[in-house]
Design a protein around this motif. Structure first.
Motif, PDB file in Angstrom:
ATOM      1  N   GLY A   1      61.096 141.430  54.874  1.00 58.27           N
ATOM      2  CA  GLY A   1      62.223 140.615  54.431  1.00 58.27           C
ATOM      3  C   GLY A   1      63.462 141.420  54.118  1.00 58.27           C
ATOM      4  O   GLY A   1      64.312 140.986  53.341  1.00 58.27           O
ATOM      5  N   GLY A   2      63.586 142.604  54.716  1.00 60.26           N
ATOM      6  CA  GLY A   2      64.742 143.464  54.474  1.00 60.26           C
ATOM      7  C   GLY A   2      66.046 142.801  54.878  1.00 60.26           C
ATOM      8  O   GLY A   2      66.077 141.714  55.453  1.00 60.26           O
ATOM      9  N   THR A   3      67.126 143.471  54.594  1.00 61.78           N
ATOM     10  CA  THR A   3      68.447 142.897  54.839  1.00 61.78           C
ATOM     11  C   THR A   3      68.874 142.997  56.295  1.00 61.78           C
ATOM     12  O   THR A   3      69.765 142.275  56.724  1.00 61.78           O
ATOM     13  N   GLN A   4      68.263 143.886  57.074  1.00 63.54           N
ATOM     14  CA  GLN A   4      68.698 144.095  58.447  1.00 63.54           C
ATOM     15  C   GLN A   4      67.532 143.997  59.417  1.00 63.54           C
ATOM     16  O   GLN A   4      66.384 144.235  59.059  1.00 63.54           O
TER      17      GLN A   4
ATOM     18  N   ASP B   1      65.681 149.673  49.918  1.00 61.91           N
ATOM     19  CA  ASP B   1      66.035 148.252  49.814  1.00 61.91           C
ATOM     20  C   ASP B   1      65.222 147.532  48.744  1.00 61.91           C
ATOM     21  O   ASP B   1      65.381 146.333  48.551  1.00 61.91           O
TER      22      ASP B   1
ATOM     23  N   ARG C   1      62.449 142.350  61.568  1.00 58.43           N
ATOM     24  CA  ARG C   1      62.791 142.540  60.150  1.00 58.43           C
ATOM     25  C   ARG C   1      61.494 142.883  59.425  1.00 58.43           C
ATOM     26  O   ARG C   1      60.506 142.164  59.523  1.00 58.43           O
TER      27      ARG C   1
ATOM     28  N   THR D   1      62.180 146.643  48.922  1.00 58.65           N
ATOM     29  CA  THR D   1      61.310 145.638  49.532  1.00 58.65           C
ATOM     30  C   THR D   1      59.915 146.200  49.794  1.00 58.65           C
ATOM     31  O   THR D   1      59.126 145.599  50.502  1.00 58.65           O
TER      32      THR D   1
ATOM     33  N   ASN E   1      63.578 153.536  54.028  1.00 57.29           N
ATOM     34  CA  ASN E   1      64.528 152.416  53.984  1.00 57.29           C
ATOM     35  C   ASN E   1      63.964 151.235  53.203  1.00 57.29           C
ATOM     36  O   ASN E   1      64.698 150.570  52.461  1.00 57.29           O
TER      37      ASN E   1
END
Length: 176
Positions: A59-62, A89, A56, A91, A85
């Motif tokens: 601290g991204g979502t995926q 996001d 990750r 981030t 990306n």
């Protein structure tokens, strides 16, 4: 006379070395099966010759697949796609951009010019669901959009002092 002395000497050496001292024999079955050092296990999958772990970024979502690359001399190598990306996001901060035109030597021995960024955090999840993170990770950005994420030796060393790939369990054992 020399032959008799040589044969006698060799016989004495042979008799002296052939004892029942089994402690000096090589017996792989006598090695310990588990190390006493504490650590954790990061699961992996293989794709061809690549060892893929989930990572990750910031601290991204995926979690994304990344190649565990012992030959990579930079901590992290990502593509322009991952930067996009991270921006999408929200981030990623523009202040994370450190430098243009860093010379990086790639696996085939050629030098390439890449941008350098610093990611706030890079995380891995172990078999127990615990997230292990490294802060302020330098990442070079390959302009090639299809370049896989590469986890380099400097980042591996930040996770722990030792990394062992266990192909029987499909885990990377990190010793702290």
């Amino acid at each position: 006379m020399k032959k008799i002395f040589l044969v006698g000497f060799c016989t004495i050496m042979l008799l002296c070395s052939c004892g029942s001292n089994s402690s000096k024999e090589y017996r792989p079955s006598h090695f310990p099966k588990h190390s006493s050092a504490q650590g954790y296990k990061i699961p992996f999958e293989t794709h061809g010759n690549d060892v893929l772990v989930k990572v990750r970024l910031n601290g991204g979502t995926q979690f994304a697949n990344a190649v565990w690359d012992l030959g990579c001399s930079v901590p992290l190598k990502i593509s322009q796609y991952e930067i996009g990306n991270l921006m999408k996001d929200a981030t990623f901060k523009s202040a994370a951009h450190k430098a243009n035109a860093i010379e990086v030597t790639v696996a085939n021995g050629q030098s390439q010019t890449m941008d350098l960024y610093v990611l706030d955090i890079v995380s891995f999840t172990d078999n127990d669901g615990v997230e292990h993170s490294v802060s302020n990770v330098q990442a070079v950005v390959d302009p090639n959009m299809s370049t896989p994420i590469l986890i380099g030796k400097p980042l591996m060393d930040e996770l722990g002092y030792s990394q062992e790939i266990d192909n029987a369990e499909n885990v990377i054992i990190i010793r702290e």
